[in-house]
Design an enzyme around this catalytic site. Structure first.
Site, PDB file in Angstrom:
ATOM      1  N   ALA A 133      26.648 -15.578 -13.578  1.00  0.00           N
ATOM      2  CA  ALA A 133      27.168 -15.986 -14.880  1.00  0.00           C
ATOM      3  C   ALA A 133      28.003 -14.823 -15.396  1.00  0.00           C
ATOM      4  O   ALA A 133      27.649 -13.663 -15.191  1.00  0.00           O
ATOM      5  CB  ALA A 133      26.013 -16.274 -15.830  1.00  0.00           C
ATOM      6  N   HIS A 179      18.572  -7.162 -10.544  1.00  0.00           N
ATOM      7  CA  HIS A 179      19.759  -6.562 -11.150  1.00  0.00           C
ATOM      8  C   HIS A 179      19.553  -5.056 -11.284  1.00  0.00           C
ATOM      9  O   HIS A 179      18.439  -4.591 -11.496  1.00  0.00           O
ATOM     10  CB  HIS A 179      19.992  -7.120 -12.559  1.00  0.00           C
ATOM     11  N   MET A 237      27.023  -8.527 -14.941  1.00  0.00           N
ATOM     12  CA  MET A 237      26.036  -7.467 -14.703  1.00  0.00           C
ATOM     13  C   MET A 237      25.464  -7.492 -13.283  1.00  0.00           C
ATOM     14  O   MET A 237      24.380  -6.951 -13.056  1.00  0.00           O
ATOM     15  CB  MET A 237      24.889  -7.608 -15.710  1.00  0.00           C
ATOM     16  N   SER A 238      26.160  -8.130 -12.344  1.00  0.00           N
ATOM     17  CA  SER A 238      25.581  -8.252 -10.996  1.00  0.00           C
ATOM     18  C   SER A 238      26.683  -8.283  -9.956  1.00  0.00           C
ATOM     19  O   SER A 238      27.810  -7.842 -10.191  1.00  0.00           O
ATOM     20  CB  SER A 238      24.743  -9.534 -10.912  1.00  0.00           C
ATOM     21  N   HIS A 262      21.776 -14.083 -24.125  1.00  0.00           N
ATOM     22  CA  HIS A 262      21.271 -14.572 -22.841  1.00  0.00           C
ATOM     23  C   HIS A 262      20.902 -16.056 -22.953  1.00  0.00           C
ATOM     24  O   HIS A 262      21.045 -16.811 -21.982  1.00  0.00           O
ATOM     25  CB  HIS A 262      20.068 -13.731 -22.403  1.00  0.00           C
ATOM     26  N   HIS A 304      16.000 -17.201 -13.821  1.00  0.00           N
ATOM     27  CA  HIS A 304      15.988 -17.050 -12.367  1.00  0.00           C
ATOM     28  C   HIS A 304      14.664 -17.609 -11.848  1.00  0.00           C
ATOM     29  O   HIS A 304      13.648 -17.539 -12.518  1.00  0.00           O
ATOM     30  CB  HIS A 304      16.083 -15.575 -11.959  1.00  0.00           C
ATOM     31  N   SER A 360      22.078 -16.342 -13.047  1.00  0.00           N
ATOM     32  CA  SER A 360      21.323 -16.842 -14.207  1.00  0.00           C
ATOM     33  C   SER A 360      21.713 -18.278 -14.537  1.00  0.00           C
ATOM     34  O   SER A 360      22.888 -18.596 -14.671  1.00  0.00           O
ATOM     35  CB  SER A 360      21.635 -15.988 -15.441  1.00  0.00           C
ATOM     36  N   ASN A 409      30.802 -17.589 -21.458  1.00  0.00           N
ATOM     37  CA  ASN A 409      31.280 -17.167 -22.785  1.00  0.00           C
ATOM     38  C   ASN A 409      32.571 -16.388 -22.620  1.00  0.00           C
ATOM     39  O   ASN A 409      32.905 -15.960 -21.515  1.00  0.00           O
ATOM     40  CB  ASN A 409      30.222 -16.264 -23.469  1.00  0.00           C
ATOM     41  N   TYR A 413      20.117  -3.366 -13.811  1.00  0.00           N
ATOM     42  CA  TYR A 413      19.556  -3.033 -15.124  1.00  0.00           C
ATOM     43  C   TYR A 413      18.038  -3.221 -15.198  1.00  0.00           C
ATOM     44  O   TYR A 413      17.409  -2.788 -16.142  1.00  0.00           O
ATOM     45  CB  TYR A 413      20.243  -3.832 -16.240  1.00  0.00           C
ATOM     46  N   GLU A 414      17.448  -3.876 -14.184  1.00  0.00           N
ATOM     47  CA  GLU A 414      15.995  -4.059 -14.231  1.00  0.00           C
ATOM     48  C   GLU A 414      15.255  -2.788 -13.839  1.00  0.00           C
ATOM     49  O   GLU A 414      14.202  -2.489 -14.387  1.00  0.00           O
ATOM     50  CB  GLU A 414      15.580  -5.195 -13.295  1.00  0.00           C
TER      51      GLU A 414
HETATM   52  N1  HPA Z   1      29.012  -9.888 -20.122  1.00  0.00           N
HETATM   53  C1  HPA Z   1      28.213  -9.505 -19.116  1.00  0.00           C
HETATM   54  N2  HPA Z   1      27.461 -10.343 -18.429  1.00  0.00           N
HETATM   55  C2  HPA Z   1      27.524 -11.645 -18.750  1.00  0.00           C
HETATM   56  C3  HPA Z   1      28.330 -12.119 -19.782  1.00  0.00           C
HETATM   57  C4  HPA Z   1      29.120 -11.185 -20.509  1.00  0.00           C
HETATM   58  O1  HPA Z   1      29.872 -11.521 -21.439  1.00  0.00           O
HETATM   59  N3  HPA Z   1      28.134 -13.453 -19.851  1.00  0.00           N
HETATM   60  C5  HPA Z   1      27.243 -13.774 -18.875  1.00  0.00           C
HETATM   61  N4  HPA Z   1      26.871 -12.680 -18.205  1.00  0.00           N
END
Ligand code: HPA
Length: 266
Positions: free
Chosen positions: A110, A80, A205-206, A241, A58, A28, A229, A82-83
């Site tokens: 990310a 992903h 998440m990937s 996001h 993306h 991302s 973050n 989750y999709e």
């Molecule tokens: N958690 C999960 N996925 C992420 C995060 C997070 O804090 N930051 C960017 N992708």
């Protein structure tokens, strides 16, 4: 002919036969890198059976061409778990990479940091991972090949090359353990505390399903997180996001510097 071999032929008819030396999957907010490649761009929608990813940030296309004098294949977006709830969604793209004759893969993502010394805008290279999402992209694979060893899944040679490139460019590239949460909701502060106790340094998440699939397919693989973050509850901020997309380009610029150097020195 297998579906991936058919699609590899289609791609070669547009982009030429020379095997890419490195495949890249962009996370991302990291799509800018695909624009740097001098070559042929093929939208995923031209590749039947390709995962149709709808995540903002993306750019779902495959770009094959030259970066720093090295032929690369860049996937501008990933599917992903989750999709669609299918962790094997990226299997076809990775099979195609193998069928194009590429044997090395760099995954990018990310991620949230769990370590006070790895801050937003920085990078972390994965030296191991935890599949905390509790599923596996090889479930249902019928052959004994499914029993993939994961002891040294994150390739030592690729990592050494990337570390050397980072050092040469003065970019911090600490290594750590990435913990895969399914998403799409972000983690709770309690989950972040749990992940830290489990030995994780970053969460995302990937990537983990792709590392497993890459090893299954015999690809050497390494992965780098762009930290957008701190993990939930670790900083006085609301994770979102939008924040991921806003902060990712800071780390992406560093990643590009490292990658260009790595390719130049190959
Ligand atoms: N958690 C999960 N996925 C992420 C995060 C997070 O804090 N930051 C960017 N992708």
């Amino acid at each position: 002919m297998s579906k991936s071999a058919e699609l590899a032929r289609l791609i070669q008819s547009r982009a030429g036969d020379e095997p890419p030396r490195l495949g890249l999957i962009l996370g991302s907010g990291l799509g800018h890198l695909a624009d740097q490649v001098q070559g042929v761009a093929i939208p995923y929608s031209d590749l039947p059976g390709f995962p149709q990813t709808g995540v903002s940030g993306h750019n779902p296309r495959l770009v094959i061409g030259d970066l720093e004098g090295v032929r690369v294949a860049v996937f501008g977006g990933r599917a992903h778990y989750y999709e669609h709830g299918n962790p094997a969604e990226m299997r076809l793209p990775l099979e195609i990479l193998r069928d194009l004759g590429c044997d090395s893969l760099l995954l990018t993502n990310a991620a949230g940091s769990l370590r006070d010394d790895i801050r937003p805008g920085g990078l972390m290279m994965l030296n191991d991972h935890i599949a905390f999402a509790g599923t596996n992209p090889l479930i249902g694979e019928p052959t004994d090949a499914r029993f993939v060893p994961m002891t040294a899944a994150h390739d030592a040679g690729l990592r050494a090359g990337l570390s050397a490139a980072a050092q040469a460019e003065g970019v911090d590239l600490p290594e750590g353990v990435y913990c895969w949460f399914s998403g799409p909701s972000f983690e709770t502060p309690a989950e972040i505390r749990a992940a830290r106790i489990l030995g994780a340094d970053a969460v995302g998440m990937s990537t983990v399903p792709e590392v497993i699939l890459a090893r299954f397919l015999g690809l050497r693989v390494a992965a780098v997180s762009v930290i957008t973050n701190m993990g939930a509850g670790m900083a006085d901020e609301q994770i979102s996001h939008d924040q991921t997309k806003a902060v990712a380009p800071l780390g992406a610029a560093k990643l590009e510097t490292v990658l260009r150097r790595y390719l130049r020195d190959l």
